[in-house]
Design a protein around this motif. Structure first.
Motif, short mmCIF file in Angstrom:
data_model
loop_
_atom_site.label_atom_id
_atom_site.label_comp_id
_atom_site.label_asym_id
_atom_site.label_seq_id
_atom_site.Cartn_x
_atom_site.Cartn_y
_atom_site.Cartn_z
N ASP A 201 -4.26 0.40 -1.05
CA ASP A 201 -5.01 0.56 0.20
C ASP A 201 -6.49 0.32 -0.10
O ASP A 201 -7.09 1.08 -0.87
N GLN B 266 0.82 -1.21 0.00
CA GLN B 266 0.00 0.00 0.00
C GLN B 266 0.86 1.27 0.00
O GLN B 266 1.92 1.32 0.62
N SER C 279 -9.21 7.60 3.07
CA SER C 279 -7.91 7.79 3.72
C SER C 279 -7.64 9.25 4.03
O SER C 279 -7.95 10.15 3.24
N ILE D 78 -8.70 3.43 0.42
CA ILE D 78 -8.10 4.67 -0.05
C ILE D 78 -9.11 5.79 -0.20
O ILE D 78 -8.80 6.96 0.00
#
Length: 500
Positions: A283, A219, A289, A286
């Motif tokens: 990820d 990631q 995030s 994401i």
């Protein structure tokens, strides 16, 4: 945002923020900041009418929850050193930058004479100056600030208002921020045979995939949910590709697609975002995030690379010493007692060997470039201190503000809170270099003026529409997104479809 930053949202210090302090004290501060932010945000809707009175000699400063304890500490120092001329009363604002802006705006619109100093996110300068809510910095102080401070942070406090003949300083830089690439040298050496940090996003993606194929974490930690952090990421990539959102000399002109060169820069920035968001092993969260999740991803070992603000250094050091970061637990074990002693935190000299040990396992490098032959431009965050136009003690407020932004104050904010200073001379101090090893990289990024976000009275609307259009980051085509973004920015400038 300015962002940036401390946990979990960041453009102030963005955009900016406090970072972490040594030992268990950091955990209590984060908890206290969060509680204060929630309480202040809950109280914000009640601030329809504000007090019109004020206490002579009492200078009220309003600062964000992130980093508030350090501002309060310096406020007491300044009060003690003022010889009775003033007493600085520190007042906490919410944690969220949007809530901070809202509370300040309500107080100003309510003609609150108790508000003297405002810790301003770097992207608010144009809006507040045009509204007449900030007092321009006196010429003598402005000259001193422009001489002593780095170019990038000073530029965020400059604006040409409706009644100004030229651009002028409307606030004094308090602390700044810029993002770096944070990476795992030990992991790279093990999986790639080299610990050399990637210099471009293409190299970053290639290294991540090679580490993944070798059985390592896959990631890349970024800030991509629908909030200011997404604007920061896009603007950093765009500026690094040679583009801008607006014409720097004409904030009413959108420059995302007005020329072939600008279109190509916008397209390249979007292609990089798309590549990161859809890469194998990306990820899985994401689209949600932020700075906090990026920090956690790195500390829990699911990532070899992270784009984030400098607060992550103090966080990793503290959490590594307490055993919460697996890859730092053993290296920092000899220093655990020193790092977790809240009553006697380590000196700059004591931090030096700790930082050198850290860099073998968790290190930093310049923000990645978009092209090998173009310098990278990382977003500038931080806070500027402005005198409110509603203050009845403006001259005294500037005097107190000068103390709150002094060299001594900024050094304390940096070493204790993780927020980079704006005063150039601090970066040359030997003790500071020991305590703040990433200072040289940060100064270089700020000397180059960094990726200043578009200066516009409509910035908040621009950011809101851009991030709403880009989210979720894994769902659009870069080719068609160029014109869509340009259209949304034009709508923001025209005041269409935006709730005040």
């Amino acid at each position: 945002m300015s962002k940036g930053y401390s946990v979990p949202e960041g453009h102030s210090g963005p955009e900016g923020h406090s970072g972490a302090s040594p030992g268990r004290r950091r955990r209590r501060l984060v908890t206290r900041f969060a509680a204060a932010g929630v309480a202040a945000a809950a109280a914000a809707p009640l601030l329809v009418g504000c007090s019109s009175g004020y206490d002579a000699g009492v200078i009220n400063v309003y600062a964000a929850a992130d980093g508030f304890d350090f501002v309060k500490q310096q406020a007491q120092t300044c009060t003690d050193e003022s010889g009775g001329r003033y007493r600085i009363q520190a007042n906490v604002l919410p944690k969220s930058a949007d809530d901070q802006r809202l509370q300040l705006a309500r107080r100003l619109a309510g003609n609150d004479h108790t508000m003297d100093l405002m810790a301003m996110d770097v992207v608010w300068t144009a809006e507040f100056a045009n509204a007449g809510w900030m007092v321009p910095v006196p010429d003598d102080l402005a000259a001193e600030v422009e001489k002593d401070n780095l170019e990038g942070p000073v530029e965020t406090a400059m604006w040409k208002g409706p009644n100004d003949s030229e651009k002028r300083l409307y606030a004094v830089p308090m602390w700044t921020n810029t993002q770096l690439l944070w990476y795992r040298p030990d992991l790279m050496k093990d999986k790639l045979g080299s610990s050399k940090a990637p210099k471009t996003w293409d190299e970053l993606l290639a290294d991540t995939q090679a580490i993944r194929e070798a059985g390592g974490p896959s990631q890349i930690m970024v800030q991509a949910k629908q909030y200011e952090g997404l604007m920061v990421w896009f603007n950093s990539l765009l500026t690094s590709a040679g583009g801008t959102v607006l014409d720097p000399d004409d904030p009413s002109k959108v420059t995302l697609n007005d020329t072939p060169e600008h279109r190509a820069a916008t397209l390249k920035a979007l292609q990089v975002m798309r590549a990161v968001a859809t890469a194998p092993g990306r990820d899985p969260s994401i689209t949600q995030s932020d700075e906090g999740t990026a920090r956690l991803g790195m500390e829990t070992g699911v990532a070899a690379f992270e784009l984030n603000w400098p607060f992550v250094w103090a966080s990793a050091r503290t959490n590594g010493a307490t055993g919460d970061v697996a890859f730092l637990k053993d290296p920092l074990a000899p220093y655990a007692e020193l790092l977790t002693n809240e009553d006697n935190p380590p000196t700059d000299a004591q931090l030096a060997p700790i930082n050198k040990t850290m860099q073998k396992y968790f290190n930093f490098a310049p923000y990645p470039g978009v092209y090998p032959d173009k310098p990278a431009r990382s977003a500038i965050g931080g806070l500027n201190l402005a005198v409110a136009s509603t203050s009845r003690q403006q001259e005294l407020a500037f005097e107190a503000g000068k103390c709150l932004t002094s060299e001594e104050a900024q050094t304390m904010y940096a070493v204790s809170g993780g927020t980079p200073p704006t005063i150039a001379s601090i970066y040359n101090d030997k003790a500071f270099k020991l305590a703040y090893p990433m200072g040289d990289e940060i100064r270089k990024a700020l000397d180059d003026a960094g990726a200043t976000r578009p200066a516009s009275p409509q910035y908040q609307a621009i950011s809101t529409l851009v991030t709403a259009t880009l989210a979720p980051v894994d769902s659009w085509d870069p080719e068609t997104m160029v014109d869509k973004l340009a259209e949304q920015v034009q709508r923001a400038i025209d005041g269409e479809g935006i709730i005040p």
